[in-house]
Design a protein around this motif. Structure first.
Motif, PDB file in Angstrom:
ATOM      1  N   THR A  24       0.832  -1.209   0.000  1.00  0.00           N
ATOM      2  CA  THR A  24       0.000   0.000   0.000  1.00  0.00           C
ATOM      3  C   THR A  24       0.861   1.252   0.000  1.00  0.00           C
ATOM      4  OG1 THR A  24      -1.764  -1.161   1.202  1.00  0.00           O
ATOM      5  CG2 THR A  24      -1.801   1.236   1.243  1.00  0.00           C
ATOM      6  N   LEU A  27       2.707   1.660  -3.451  1.00  0.00           N
ATOM      7  CA  LEU A  27       1.867   2.047  -4.577  1.00  0.00           C
ATOM      8  C   LEU A  27       1.343   3.472  -4.442  1.00  0.00           C
ATOM      9  CD1 LEU A  27       0.003  -1.321  -5.110  1.00  0.00           C
ATOM     10  CD2 LEU A  27       1.442  -0.158  -6.785  1.00  0.00           C
ATOM     11  N   VAL A  28       0.976   3.871  -3.231  1.00  0.00           N
ATOM     12  CA  VAL A  28       0.517   5.255  -3.054  1.00  0.00           C
ATOM     13  C   VAL A  28       1.669   6.217  -3.323  1.00  0.00           C
ATOM     14  CG1 VAL A  28      -0.374   6.934  -1.398  1.00  0.00           C
ATOM     15  CG2 VAL A  28      -1.364   4.649  -1.501  1.00  0.00           C
ATOM     16  N   ARG A  31       1.776   6.163  -7.238  1.00  0.00           N
ATOM     17  CA  ARG A  31       0.609   6.523  -8.045  1.00  0.00           C
ATOM     18  C   ARG A  31      -0.351   7.488  -7.365  1.00  0.00           C
ATOM     19  NH1 ARG A  31      -1.029   0.333  -9.927  1.00  0.00           N
ATOM     20  NH2 ARG A  31       1.096  -0.343 -10.495  1.00  0.00           N
ATOM     21  N   THR A  36      -4.412   4.417  -6.787  1.00  0.00           N
ATOM     22  CA  THR A  36      -4.122   3.073  -6.290  1.00  0.00           C
ATOM     23  C   THR A  36      -5.426   2.350  -5.968  1.00  0.00           C
ATOM     24  OG1 THR A  36      -2.011   3.782  -5.340  1.00  0.00           O
ATOM     25  CG2 THR A  36      -2.976   1.756  -4.463  1.00  0.00           C
ATOM     26  N   ASP A  40      -4.738  -3.442  -7.202  1.00  0.00           N
ATOM     27  CA  ASP A  40      -3.310  -3.158  -7.381  1.00  0.00           C
ATOM     28  C   ASP A  40      -2.516  -3.615  -6.166  1.00  0.00           C
ATOM     29  OD1 ASP A  40      -3.815  -1.890  -9.810  1.00  0.00           O
ATOM     30  OD2 ASP A  40      -3.976   0.100  -8.877  1.00  0.00           O
ATOM     31  N   ILE A  41      -3.041  -3.300  -4.987  1.00  0.00           N
ATOM     32  CA  ILE A  41      -2.349  -3.637  -3.745  1.00  0.00           C
ATOM     33  C   ILE A  41      -2.234  -5.149  -3.588  1.00  0.00           C
ATOM     34  CG2 ILE A  41      -2.492  -3.525  -1.234  1.00  0.00           C
ATOM     35  CD1 ILE A  41      -3.888  -0.763  -1.636  1.00  0.00           C
ATOM     36  N   ARG A  44       0.411  -6.442  -5.990  1.00  0.00           N
ATOM     37  CA  ARG A  44       1.782  -6.119  -5.568  1.00  0.00           C
ATOM     38  C   ARG A  44       2.200  -7.012  -4.400  1.00  0.00           C
ATOM     39  NH1 ARG A  44       5.212  -1.525  -5.702  1.00  0.00           N
ATOM     40  NH2 ARG A  44       4.366  -1.288  -7.815  1.00  0.00           N
TER      41      ARG A  44
END
Length: 206
Positions: A24, A27-28, A31, A36, A40-41, A44
């Motif tokens: 998390t 990605l934040v 993006r 996000t 996506d989380i 990943r």
């Protein structure tokens, strides 16, 4: 094949949750919060999409837990780094520098976090937030506070305000000035700890 023991299952759940929280933050940072998704989380973290919903009621609570994890891990590392110290004033200085330093290292994440906690739900009461609170409160005890129940919330509010001021688009205040104010408020020598951003530490109180 023998079934896994409860302790093994608990450790696997802990690791899965940790991977989700780490993904998390990553990605934040890359993006932004709005860019996000939970899918996506999960991707990943190498986890099933349903596992996200098992641990967290939504993206915002999950993100807050992830940031509180980042904060308490950063804070704990600062408090325990070498050379170790039992000086409560130096520990408080390290704590302040650790939190302010996150604005240098993770500005996108910290800005999204501040925006989120100003919304109606406020702080998410999660293990990560509780661990952060424990570390900050214990730091105030070691600093020598005679009224921890008042001084700990004040410290938290002042640091949150400083982070907000550093990250405010278009009207940001210099980190060094805010650090000076916090150190002055608690009677700390600016030479303590390591100023975020590699700025030289000054040697005496104002």
């Amino acid at each position: 094949m023998s079934p896994r023991s409860p302790s093994v299952n608990e450790e696997l759940r802990r690791r899965s949750r940790e991977r989700l929280l780490q993904a998390t933050v990553e990605l934040v940072e890359e993006r932004g919060f709005d860019g996000t998704t939970l899918a996506d989380i999960a991707d990943r973290a190498g986890a099933a999409r349903g596992l996200v919903s098992y641990y967290f009621p939504g993206k915002r609570p999950m993100f807050q837990s992830a940031v509180h994890r980042l904060m308490h891990r950063t804070l704990q590392a600062a408090l325990e780094r070498e050379p170790r110290t039992d000086d409560g004033r130096e520990l408080l200085a390290r704590a302040i520098d650790a939190v302010l330093g996150l604005t240098v290292d993770h500005p996108v994440v910290m800005r999204a976090h501040m925006a989120g906690i100003l919304q109606a739900e406020g702080f998410v009461q999660c293990p990560e937030q509780q661990r952060l609170a424990e570390l900050l409160r214990e730091t105030m005890v070691r600093y020598g506070s005679a009224d921890v129940d008042n001084d700990y919330p004040l410290l938290r509010a002042l640091m949150m305000g400083a982070v907000f001021a550093i990250l405010l688009p278009g009207a940001a205040m210099p980190l060094a000035s805010l650090r000076d104010e916090l150190f002055h408020r608690f009677g700390l020598d600016p030479a303590y700890a390591a100023p975020p951003g590699g700025e030289p530490a000054r040697r005496s109180l104002r």
